[in-house]
Scaffold this motif. Structure first.
Motif, short mmCIF file in Angstrom:
data_model
loop_
_atom_site.label_atom_id
_atom_site.label_comp_id
_atom_site.label_asym_id
_atom_site.label_seq_id
_atom_site.Cartn_x
_atom_site.Cartn_y
_atom_site.Cartn_z
N ALA A 131 34.84 33.50 67.39
CA ALA A 131 33.65 33.70 67.40
C ALA A 131 32.96 35.03 68.82
N ALA A 132 33.51 33.36 70.00
CA ALA A 132 33.18 33.80 71.39
C ALA A 132 34.15 34.63 71.97
N ASN A 133 35.25 34.46 72.01
CA ASN A 133 35.75 35.44 72.08
C ASN A 133 35.75 37.09 71.93
N THR A 134 35.31 37.38 70.46
CA THR A 134 35.61 38.73 70.24
C THR A 134 33.72 38.57 70.48
N GLY A 135 32.72 38.11 70.82
CA GLY A 135 31.86 38.61 71.26
C GLY A 135 31.54 38.84 72.72
N MET A 136 32.34 37.89 73.25
CA MET A 136 32.70 38.72 74.99
C MET A 136 32.99 39.38 75.85
N ILE A 137 33.87 40.04 73.96
CA ILE A 137 35.13 41.46 74.82
C ILE A 137 33.92 42.40 73.99
N VAL A 138 33.12 42.31 72.58
CA VAL A 138 31.97 43.66 72.35
C VAL A 138 30.79 43.48 73.66
N VAL A 139 30.49 42.62 73.89
CA VAL A 139 29.43 42.48 75.08
C VAL A 139 29.50 43.25 76.28
N ALA A 140 30.75 42.47 77.06
CA ALA A 140 30.83 42.47 78.53
C ALA A 140 32.14 43.99 78.65
N GLN A 141 32.84 44.51 77.48
CA GLN A 141 33.69 45.37 78.18
C GLN A 141 33.34 46.70 78.83
N PHE A 142 31.98 47.22 78.71
CA PHE A 142 31.40 48.72 79.46
C PHE A 142 31.10 47.76 80.86
N VAL A 143 30.34 46.87 80.29
CA VAL A 143 29.85 46.16 81.70
C VAL A 143 31.28 45.92 82.80
N VAL A 144 32.28 45.29 82.48
CA VAL A 144 32.99 44.74 82.93
C VAL A 144 34.38 46.47 83.23
N LEU A 145 33.69 47.16 82.56
CA LEU A 145 34.49 48.55 82.92
C LEU A 145 33.80 49.60 84.40
N ARG A 146 32.43 49.15 84.49
CA ARG A 146 32.87 50.07 85.73
C ARG A 146 32.38 48.91 87.13
N PHE A 147 32.78 47.75 86.92
CA PHE A 147 33.44 47.03 87.75
C PHE A 147 35.19 47.39 88.05
#
Length: 425
Positions: free
Chosen positions: A252-268
Motif C-alpha cells: 500500500a505504501a508503494n502505491t500510495g507513494m506513486i499516487v501522491v508523488a507522481q505529479f509533484v515528481v513530474l515538475r522535477f
C-alpha cells in the motif's frame, strides 16, 4: 488533453481496474478454490509470461502495419474471453488455456495503448501523458484489488467467477470506449522497402541507443518489479519477520507513494536530462535495498524492521514515479517515424523477460540467502545508474533533453539543426 487522449486514459484506468479484481487472488483461486494445487497455480503464472513472450514480437509488427487501435481491440476481446473462461474453468487444461488467452491479451494491450499515447501526444505533452497513464494504472489496480478483496470468499467458487466476469466486462466496456477514439493519421509501413518482420527487427537492433535502453530496462524491471511479489516479500517474511499485514502495508505504501508523488515528481523531472533522472532512480533504489538490509539483517526491534521494510517499498514507488514520464517517452523518441509500435513492443518484451527471470532468481535467494540477496540487488541498482549515464552519452539533445532542444529551436527562430550529442550540451 484532446478527446482521443481522454478516452485512452479512461481505457488505461478501466483495464487496470479490471486486472485489480483478479491479479492478487489468482494463485489462491487456482490452488485452493479450484483445488488444482500449488504446482498448477505456479504453472498458470508462468503461462502468463510465456504467452506474452510469444505474442509480443508479432504485436509490434501488427501495430506498425495496421495501427494500434485495431490491435488493441483484438487484444481486449482475447483478454475478455480468457478472463471469462478462466472464471468458469474447472480442470487444469482449461485453466491453462484460459490463462494463455488472458496473458496474451494483457501483453498486447501495453504496447498498443503506449503507441496510441505517442500518436495522440506531442513532444511537449508526452511526459505528462505517460505520467497520467502510470498514475491511473496504479489507482485502478489499487481500487480494483480493494473492491475485489471484499467480494471474494474462498469457500464459494461463484465469488471468484463473479470477479473474472467483472474483469471481462471491463475489457468489453473498454472495447466500446476505444471504438469512439478518432486517431490522428500516423505513418504506416506497408509500402516501405525492406519492411519485412526480419528487416524491422534488424533495423531496431541496429539502433545502438535502443539496444542500450533495452539492457537498462531489463535491469530496471529485474531489480525492482521482478522482486515485489517474489524475492522481496520472501525476504521480508523469512529474514525480517514481517507479518502478512505489514507486507500488505508495504504494498500500500508503494502505491500510495506513486499516487501522491507522481505529479509533484513530474515538475522535477520534466526539465532534467532523462538519463540523469534514471541514474538518480538507481541511487534511490540502492537506498531502498539498504533499508531492506537493515530490516532483515540489522537486528533491530520488530517495529523498526517493519518501518524499514515499508520504507523500502515507498522508495521503490518514488523511483517508479520518476521513471513513468521518462522511460516511455524516451522509447518513443528513439523510434523512427512509423515504428513506435515496434519499439514499444520490443521494450514490453524486455519487460516481460525481466518479470519472468526476476522471480525465478530472486525468490529462492530472498527466502534463504538473505545477505547475498540484498547485496546482489544493491549492486544491480547501482548498475542502473552506471548504465543510464553511459546511455546519455550517445543520445541527442532532443532525445535526452527535449525541453532544451525546443528552447534552441525557438532561440534560433527556425528549424532544428543537426542533432547534438547530449554530452555536449
Amino acid at each position: 488533453m484532446g478527446a482521443a487522449m481522454r478516452r485512452i486514459h479512461v481505457g488505461n484506468a478501466l483495464s487496470a481496474f479490471g486486472l485489480g479484481f483478479t491479479v492478487p487472488y489468482l494463485y489462491v483461486y487456482v490452488a485452493q478454490v479450484r483445488g488444482l494445487g500449488a504446482m498448477t497455480a505456479g504453472t498458470v503464472l508462468a503461462v502468463f509470461a510465456v504467452a506474452a513472450l510469444i505474442v509480443l514480437p508479432f504485436a509490434g509488427r501488427a501495430i506498425v502495419r495496421r495501427g494500434p487501435l485495431p490491435v488493441l481491440l483484438a487484444a481486449l476481446v482475447t483478454a475478455a474471453v480468457g478472463a471469462l473462461s478462466l472464471g468458469l474453468a474447472g480442470s487444469a487444461a482449461a485453466v491453462l488455456a484460459s490463462a494463455a488467452l488472458l496473458g496474451a491479451g494483457q501483453a498486447v494491450m501495453q504496447p498498443a495503448l503506449a503507441t496510441m499515447i505517442v500518436d495522440c501526444s506531442t513532444a511537449d505533452t508526452r511526459s505528462r501523458a505517460f505520467a497520467m497513464q502510470f498514475f491511473l494504472q496504479n489507482l485502478g489496480l489499487g481500487v480494483g484489488g480493494l473492491i475485489g478483496g471484499h467480494l471474494v470468499d474462498t469457500t464459494r467458487v461463484s465469488s471468484f467467477t463473479l470477479l473474472f466476469a467483472i474483469e471481462a466486462a471491463m475489457f468489453l466496456l473498454l472495447v466500446v470506449v476505444m471504438t469512439t477514439v478518432r486517431m490522428p493519421h500516423s505513418p504506416r509501413m506497408e509500402a516501405a522497402p525492406g519492411s519485412s518482420a526480419k528487416g524491422s527487427w534488424k533495423q531496431l537492433l541496429g539502433n545502438r541507443a535502443m539496444v542500450q535502453l533495452c539492457v537498462l530496462g531489463f535491469v530496471l524491471f529485474f531489480a525492482c518489479y521482478g522482486q515485489f511479489e517474489s524475492g522481496l516479500s520472501a525476504y521480508g517474511v523469512e529474514a525480517a519477520g514481517i507479518s502478512t499485514s505489514a507486507l500488505g502495508s508495504a504494498l500500500a505504501a508503494n502505491t500510495g507513494m506513486i499516487v501522491v508523488a507522481q505529479f509533484v515528481v513530474l515538475r522535477f523531472v520534466e526539465r532534467r536530462r532523462r538519463t540523469r533522472v534514471i541514474a538518480a532512480v538507481g541511487l534511490i533504489w540502492a537506498v531502498a535495498w539498504l533499508a531492506a538490509g537493515y530490516a532483515g539483517l540489522g537486528h533491530g526491534s520488530r517495529e523498526m524492521a517493519t518501518a524499514a521494510f515499508v520504507s523500502t517499498y515507498a522508495l521503490f514507488g518514488l523511483g517508479e514515479a520518476m521513471l513513468s514520464p521518462t522511460v516511455a517517452p524516451l522509447v518513443a523518441d528513439l523510434a523512427p517515424e512509423g515504428m513506435a509500435g515496434q519499439y514499444n513492443s520490443a521494450f514490453a518484451l524486455v519487460k516481460q523477460l525481466a518479470l519472468a527471470v526476476g522471480p525465478a532468481v530472486g525468490g529462492p535467494m530472498g527466502a534463504s540467502l538473505h545477505a547475498p540477496y540484498v547485496v546482489t540487488f544493491l549492486l544491480f541498482s547501482l548498475g542502473i545508474s552506471v548504465l543510464a549515464v553511459r546511455l546519455g552519452r550517445g543520445l541527442t539533445v532532443a532525445q535526452d533533453q527535449p525541453w532544451a532542444a525546443r528552447s534552441r529551436v525557438v532561440t534560433r527562430g527556425g528549424t532544428a539543426v543537426d542533432p547534438i550529442p547530449a554530452e555536449a550540451a
